[in-house]
Write a protein that holds these residues in place. Structure first.
Motif, PDB file in Angstrom:
ATOM      1  N   ALA A   1      39.895  43.979  51.687  1.00 20.18           N
ATOM      2  CA  ALA A   1      40.931  42.952  51.658  1.00 20.18           C
ATOM      3  C   ALA A   1      40.605  41.801  50.714  1.00 20.18           C
ATOM      4  CB  ALA A   1      41.199  42.432  53.069  1.00 20.18           C
ATOM      5  N   ARG A   2      39.898  42.114  49.608  1.00 20.46           N
ATOM      6  CA  ARG A   2      39.632  41.081  48.613  1.00 20.46           C
ATOM      7  C   ARG A   2      40.592  41.253  47.448  1.00 20.46           C
ATOM      8  NH1 ARG A   2      33.369  42.636  48.600  1.00 20.46           N
ATOM      9  NH2 ARG A   2      34.418  44.566  48.046  1.00 20.46           N
ATOM     10  N   ASP A   3      40.810  40.148  46.690  1.00 21.64           N
ATOM     11  CA  ASP A   3      41.772  40.189  45.593  1.00 21.64           C
ATOM     12  C   ASP A   3      41.176  40.927  44.391  1.00 21.64           C
ATOM     13  OD1 ASP A   3      43.931  39.737  43.989  1.00 21.64           O
ATOM     14  OD2 ASP A   3      43.246  37.755  43.361  1.00 21.64           O
ATOM     15  N   VAL A   4      41.800  42.029  43.988  1.00 21.53           N
ATOM     16  CA  VAL A   4      41.278  42.840  42.886  1.00 21.53           C
ATOM     17  C   VAL A   4      41.261  42.048  41.582  1.00 21.53           C
ATOM     18  CG1 VAL A   4      41.687  44.887  41.479  1.00 21.53           C
ATOM     19  CG2 VAL A   4      41.967  45.021  43.933  1.00 21.53           C
ATOM     20  N   PHE A   5      42.341  41.305  41.330  1.00 25.26           N
ATOM     21  CA  PHE A   5      42.451  40.546  40.083  1.00 25.26           C
ATOM     22  C   PHE A   5      41.296  39.542  39.962  1.00 25.26           C
ATOM     23  CE2 PHE A   5      44.312  36.741  37.929  1.00 25.26           C
ATOM     24  CZ  PHE A   5      44.329  37.277  36.662  1.00 25.26           C
ATOM     25  N   SER A   6      41.058  38.771  41.022  1.00 27.92           N
ATOM     26  CA  SER A   6      39.993  37.771  40.968  1.00 27.92           C
ATOM     27  C   SER A   6      38.635  38.430  40.784  1.00 27.92           C
ATOM     28  CB  SER A   6      39.962  36.943  42.244  1.00 27.92           C
ATOM     29  OG  SER A   6      41.209  36.369  42.466  1.00 27.92           O
ATOM     30  N   ARG A   7      38.453  39.599  41.399  1.00 33.61           N
ATOM     31  CA  ARG A   7      37.165  40.273  41.272  1.00 33.61           C
ATOM     32  C   ARG A   7      36.927  40.748  39.841  1.00 33.61           C
ATOM     33  NH1 ARG A   7      34.134  41.397  45.482  1.00 33.61           N
ATOM     34  NH2 ARG A   7      33.251  43.350  44.758  1.00 33.61           N
ATOM     35  N   VAL A   8      37.985  41.233  39.198  1.00 34.98           N
ATOM     36  CA  VAL A   8      37.816  41.663  37.805  1.00 34.98           C
ATOM     37  C   VAL A   8      37.448  40.466  36.935  1.00 34.98           C
ATOM     38  CG1 VAL A   8      38.992  42.605  35.791  1.00 34.98           C
ATOM     39  CG2 VAL A   8      39.336  43.652  38.016  1.00 34.98           C
ATOM     40  N   VAL A   9      38.130  39.335  37.175  1.00 36.44           N
ATOM     41  CA  VAL A   9      37.854  38.138  36.380  1.00 36.44           C
ATOM     42  C   VAL A   9      36.417  37.678  36.594  1.00 36.44           C
ATOM     43  CG1 VAL A   9      38.419  35.711  36.129  1.00 36.44           C
ATOM     44  CG2 VAL A   9      40.242  37.391  36.283  1.00 36.44           C
ATOM     45  N   TYR A  10      35.970  37.623  37.843  1.00 34.95           N
ATOM     46  CA  TYR A  10      34.590  37.196  38.102  1.00 34.95           C
ATOM     47  C   TYR A  10      33.579  38.238  37.616  1.00 34.95           C
ATOM     48  CZ  TYR A  10      35.547  32.924  40.648  1.00 34.95           C
ATOM     49  OH  TYR A  10      35.920  31.652  40.960  1.00 34.95           O
ATOM     50  N   GLY A  11      33.994  39.507  37.652  1.00 39.66           N
ATOM     51  CA  GLY A  11      33.096  40.571  37.208  1.00 39.66           C
ATOM     52  C   GLY A  11      32.688  40.411  35.759  1.00 39.66           C
ATOM     53  N   SER A  12      33.570  39.830  34.938  1.00 34.23           N
ATOM     54  CA  SER A  12      33.239  39.643  33.526  1.00 34.23           C
ATOM     55  C   SER A  12      31.992  38.777  33.379  1.00 34.23           C
ATOM     56  CB  SER A  12      34.415  39.019  32.793  1.00 34.23           C
ATOM     57  OG  SER A  12      34.672  37.746  33.310  1.00 34.23           O
ATOM     58  N   ARG A  13      31.749  37.889  34.362  1.00 33.45           N
ATOM     59  CA  ARG A  13      30.574  37.014  34.269  1.00 33.45           C
ATOM     60  C   ARG A  13      29.286  37.810  34.308  1.00 33.45           C
ATOM     61  NH1 ARG A  13      31.399  31.399  37.527  1.00 33.45           N
ATOM     62  NH2 ARG A  13      32.649  30.501  35.859  1.00 33.45           N
ATOM     63  N   THR A  14      29.199  38.755  35.245  1.00 32.66           N
ATOM     64  CA  THR A  14      27.981  39.560  35.374  1.00 32.66           C
ATOM     65  C   THR A  14      27.702  40.276  34.058  1.00 32.66           C
ATOM     66  OG1 THR A  14      29.003  40.093  37.483  1.00 32.66           O
ATOM     67  CG2 THR A  14      26.847  41.048  37.044  1.00 32.66           C
ATOM     68  N   VAL A  15      28.739  40.949  33.532  1.00 32.83           N
ATOM     69  CA  VAL A  15      28.567  41.713  32.297  1.00 32.83           C
ATOM     70  C   VAL A  15      28.163  40.792  31.154  1.00 32.83           C
ATOM     71  CG1 VAL A  15      29.729  43.174  30.647  1.00 32.83           C
ATOM     72  CG2 VAL A  15      30.239  43.407  33.049  1.00 32.83           C
ATOM     73  N   MET A  16      28.908  39.685  31.001  1.00 36.54           N
ATOM     74  CA  MET A  16      28.673  38.778  29.877  1.00 36.54           C
ATOM     75  C   MET A  16      27.317  38.100  29.966  1.00 36.54           C
ATOM     76  SD  MET A  16      30.708  38.849  27.613  1.00 36.54           S
ATOM     77  CE  MET A  16      32.254  39.533  27.200  1.00 36.54           C
ATOM     78  N   ALA A  17      26.784  37.961  31.179  1.00 40.02           N
ATOM     79  CA  ALA A  17      25.469  37.323  31.297  1.00 40.02           C
ATOM     80  C   ALA A  17      24.366  38.325  30.993  1.00 40.02           C
ATOM     81  CB  ALA A  17      25.285  36.759  32.702  1.00 40.02           C
ATOM     82  N   ILE A  18      24.509  39.556  31.470  1.00 36.35           N
ATOM     83  CA  ILE A  18      23.380  40.492  31.356  1.00 36.35           C
ATOM     84  C   ILE A  18      23.373  41.235  30.024  1.00 36.35           C
ATOM     85  CG2 ILE A  18      22.174  42.410  32.442  1.00 36.35           C
ATOM     86  CD1 ILE A  18      23.472  41.679  35.037  1.00 36.35           C
ATOM     87  N   ALA A  19      24.537  41.809  29.624  1.00 35.72           N
ATOM     88  CA  ALA A  19      24.530  42.711  28.471  1.00 35.72           C
ATOM     89  C   ALA A  19      24.003  42.060  27.186  1.00 35.72           C
ATOM     90  CB  ALA A  19      25.914  43.322  28.265  1.00 35.72           C
ATOM     91  N   PRO A  20      24.528  40.899  26.745  1.00 36.36           N
ATOM     92  CA  PRO A  20      24.007  40.331  25.500  1.00 36.36           C
ATOM     93  C   PRO A  20      22.540  39.928  25.607  1.00 36.36           C
ATOM     94  CG  PRO A  20      26.075  39.295  26.099  1.00 36.36           C
ATOM     95  CD  PRO A  20      25.638  40.088  27.278  1.00 36.36           C
ATOM     96  N   ALA A  21      22.142  39.381  26.767  1.00 38.06           N
ATOM     97  CA  ALA A  21      20.748  38.957  26.923  1.00 38.06           C
ATOM     98  C   ALA A  21      19.811  40.149  26.853  1.00 38.06           C
ATOM     99  CB  ALA A  21      20.566  38.223  28.245  1.00 38.06           C
TER     100      ALA A  21
END
Lengths: 383, 316
Positions: free
Chosen positions: A106-126
């Motif tokens: 019962a969590r908002d899919v849209f918000s999770r996708v938006v927040y998910g970008s943070r994990t990727v953007m923090a780890i992948a380039p570093a």
């Protein structure tokens, strides 16, 4: 409130991204105006492919930065009555909608996708940056000196490359291995490379100028060792740098997998460029080998390296998604795209909406990076 | 040529030894053995009991001795027993490998011709509309990993949400009999990710060949364009993609694991994940050796094949 139809959902989603559109518009307007004086970055705006790629990448960078403003809900908020609801479903209390529906918790899919970008953007380039530091520091001398050093390093690189990536992940990213402390050992070796790189970089350049040498070396050592103690051993005295053990495990594995490929590329470039006249000139001037490698060869290898850097961030994003897909992600609750896809696929034939948005998000980011790399290659070849 | 092959095989054997030792080390870590002891006996064993059991079973001897022992029995065909399937490892792996080989066969049948056609068509007239369109397609497929395309395809072709339902979302039944409905999705999903990469390589190689002098000569002689492409350019343009296709195998292994998990097809990749997530040490060892050997053998074949196909290298 009424359930929204697809047209209204699209409109609302576009609306939520307003800050990103403004940011993109400003960046593109400024860059196109001053593209003549921006070097390779400016030239990117001459190629359509490069511009589309850059747009996609910037879109996700801005989304990651502005996630708090864009996401209508928190990534972990569970609202009763919203479990597995279709896209556009209204909230029971009348305060907004779940634009892309709710997942099975019962969590908002849209918000999770938006927040998910943070994990990727923090780890992948570093992670890619660290892999480049390791690959460059070892690849330059291997290509320049050749001989035994090259044989040994190449053998080690081929050893890691012969390992099927997925097997390495299953062996390296486990709770058991964290107990043995092996990730920390690997981290202590891998994270030392950036410090070594910058020390050698400044030392070879400012050897004759003690003033500058002490300034730069001091700065590198203080900052580097400070970050090193925190990241590798979680022992930062001030507590600024730290890494969750699970994250460290993933980070180290991704760097470990990527660095041999970078090594091979840098080694090849170094072998190729050292036959050029300007290297011969530097040798005749009596420059030291490390000066030649870091200040003559490396700057001239920047084109192919930059292209590979973009491609490699995309590849790392895919790798992180693979890890998440096998449940080896950062943390079970995190909105990481790979993990969200994995969770969503279990009910795929009934409720496709939780798995599809993160899948498309990941695809668009990697596509953006690939197109950007293509644009960069095209433009750097024109020099 | 013979010397080259022998030297390569020596390096390969050394690599295989090092890699299996690393896997052996990583699967026989202290915490793994502790779990194994508890699984074999009971979950509430005390630390002292675990220690004594490991001591009795010989797990406390030096790692190198145990590796040597493992290697000896491995070479003689005794691959140990799986705790997850309660069977010998060798028959499990050979059965699963057969299923995966079937999958790979169909993936190659779909992927290689499609990739070569896309590559040749876009490379023969660089910069044309065909080239731009096909290159965009190729670059999009390289940005779509299996777990993304698998999800998208399942939603489109197999879910009740879209309602096409042409295929099944699970390939479990394909181990018995392959049908279009149960096998098309996994094959398509896997082929698509690798396809873009091979196509791009073929395109680059084709574009380079098309600028060569002998192609210009052929054009000036008045040879028709299809003839130039098929008879003059194609053979030389396919040398580079050959290596790339061979080197796809190790990469396809990741794809195999993802696709087999995604569609629940009980092949080699599926078994490997089962072994890894159930702490099945001997099965995981067996799988790893097979995976490593497959990778090394394909590297060898691609090296030798490359020299064989490209006479210019033989002189050096």
């Amino acid at each position: 409130m009424e359930k929204l139809n697809w047209f209204e959902i699209t409109l609302q989603i576009l609306g939520h991204f307003t800050p990103v559109w403004i940011g993109l518009f400003v960046i593109f307007a400024l860059s196109i105006t001053f593209k003549g004086s921006l070097g390779l970055y400016g030239k990117l705006f001459n190629s359509r492919v490069g511009m589309i790629g850059l747009g996609l990448v910037l879109f996700w960078i801005l989304t990651a930065l502005l996630a708090d403003v864009i996401a209508p809900f928190d990534s972990l908020d569970q609202v009763s009555g919203m479990k597995n609801k279709r896209p556009g479903w209204p909230m029971a209390n009348g305060e907004g909608h779940y634009l892309l529906g709710g997942d099975r918790l019962a969590r908002d899919v849209f918000s999770r996708v938006v927040y998910g970008s943070r994990t990727v953007m923090a780890i992948a380039p570093a992670a890619t940056l660290f892999a480049f530091m390791v690959g460059v520091t070892l690849g330059l001398p291997a290509g320049y000196f050749g001989g035994k050093l090259d044989t040994v390093l190449s053998f080690l690189a081929n050893l890691v490359l012969a390992f099927p990536v997925i097997l390495l992940f299953f062996l390296l990213v486990t709770p058991e291995i964290q107990k043995t402390g092996i990730p920390t050992y690997i981290a202590s070796v891998l994270f030392a490379f950036p410090i070594v790189f910058f020390v050698v970089l400044f030392h070879s350049r400012f050897e004759q100028q003690p003033g500058k040498l002490f300034l730069f070396l001091g700065l590198t050592l203080v900052l580097g060792l400070w970050a090193y103690s925190g990241l590798a051993f979680n022992a930062d005295p001030l507590g600024v740098f730290s890494m969750d053990p699970n994250l460290l495990n993933i980070f180290v594995s991704v760097v470990f997998v990527n660095s041999p490929t970078v090594f091979r590329i840098v080694r090849g470039l170094s072998m190729d460029i050292q036959t050029r006249d300007y290297v011969a000139a530097a040798q005749t001037r009596g420059e030291r080998p490390w000066y030649i490698m870091l200040w003559e060869i490396l700057p001239n290898a920047r084109g192919p390296l930059l292209v590979d850097f973009c491609l490699r961030i995309g590849y790392t994003t895919i790798l992180l998604g693979t890890l998440g897909f096998f449940g080896l992600g950062v943390s079970p609750e995190s909105p990481d795209w790979g993990m969200t896809i994995n969770e969503g696929r279990k009910l795929l034939s009934l409720y496709p909406h939780p798995a599809l948005p993160p899948a498309l998000a990941l695809m668009s980011l990697v596509l953006g990076l690939n197109l950007l790399a293509d644009g960069l290659r095209e433009q750097s070849l024109k020099d | 040529m013979l010397l080259f092959t022998i030297k390569r095989m020596g390096v390969m054997a050394l690599t295989a030894l090092c890699l299996t030792f690393i896997v052996f080390f990583l699967t026989n870590l202290e915490p793994n053995l502790e779990i194994l002891a508890k699984e074999q006996n009971n979950m509430r064993m005390s630390d002292a009991q675990v220690e004594s059991w490991l001591e009795r079973e010989g797990y406390k001897r030096p790692l190198l001795t145990r590796y040597g022992e493992w290697l000896g029995s491995f070479v003689s065909g005794d691959w140990g027993a799986s705790t997850r399937f309660s069977k010998d490892v060798l028959p499990i792996i050979s059965e699963r490998l057969y299923y995966t080989a079937k999958l790979m066969f169909w993936v190659m049948i779909v992927m290689v011709p499609a990739a070569l056609i896309i590559g040749v068509l876009s490379g023969m007239r660089e910069g044309s509309v065909t080239d731009r369109t096909l290159s965009t397609v190729a670059i999009t497929t390289t940005a779509t990993p299996e777990y993304v395309s698998g999800v998208i395809f399942t939603v489109i072709f197999a879910s009740s949400a879209v309602g096409l339902k042409w295929m099944k979302g699970s390939a479990t039944s394909a181990t018995d009999a392959i049908t279009f409905a149960n096998f098309a999705l996994p094959v398509m999903t896997m082929a698509i990710y690798g396809m873009g990469y091979v196509a791009r390589m073929t395109r680059a190689s084709m574009a380079e060949v098309m600028t060569a002098q002998y192609i210009r000569t052929a054009r000036l002689k008045g040879v028709s364009f299809p003839n130039i492409v098929l008879k003059h350019a194609l053979r030389n343009a396919l040398i580079a993609p050959f290596t790339v296709i061979m080197l796809q195998f190790p990469w396809l292994l990741t794809g195999v694991v993802i696709v087999e998990r995604l569609f629940n097809y009980k092949g080699f990749g599926w078994t490997m994940v089962e072994a890894a997530s159930n702490n099945d040490i001997e099965l995981l060892m067996g799988c790893s050796v097979v995976a490593v050997v497959v990778v090394l053998v394909t590297q060898l074949i691609s090296d030798i094949g490359y020299v064989f196909l490209n006479p210019r290298i033989r002189i050096q």
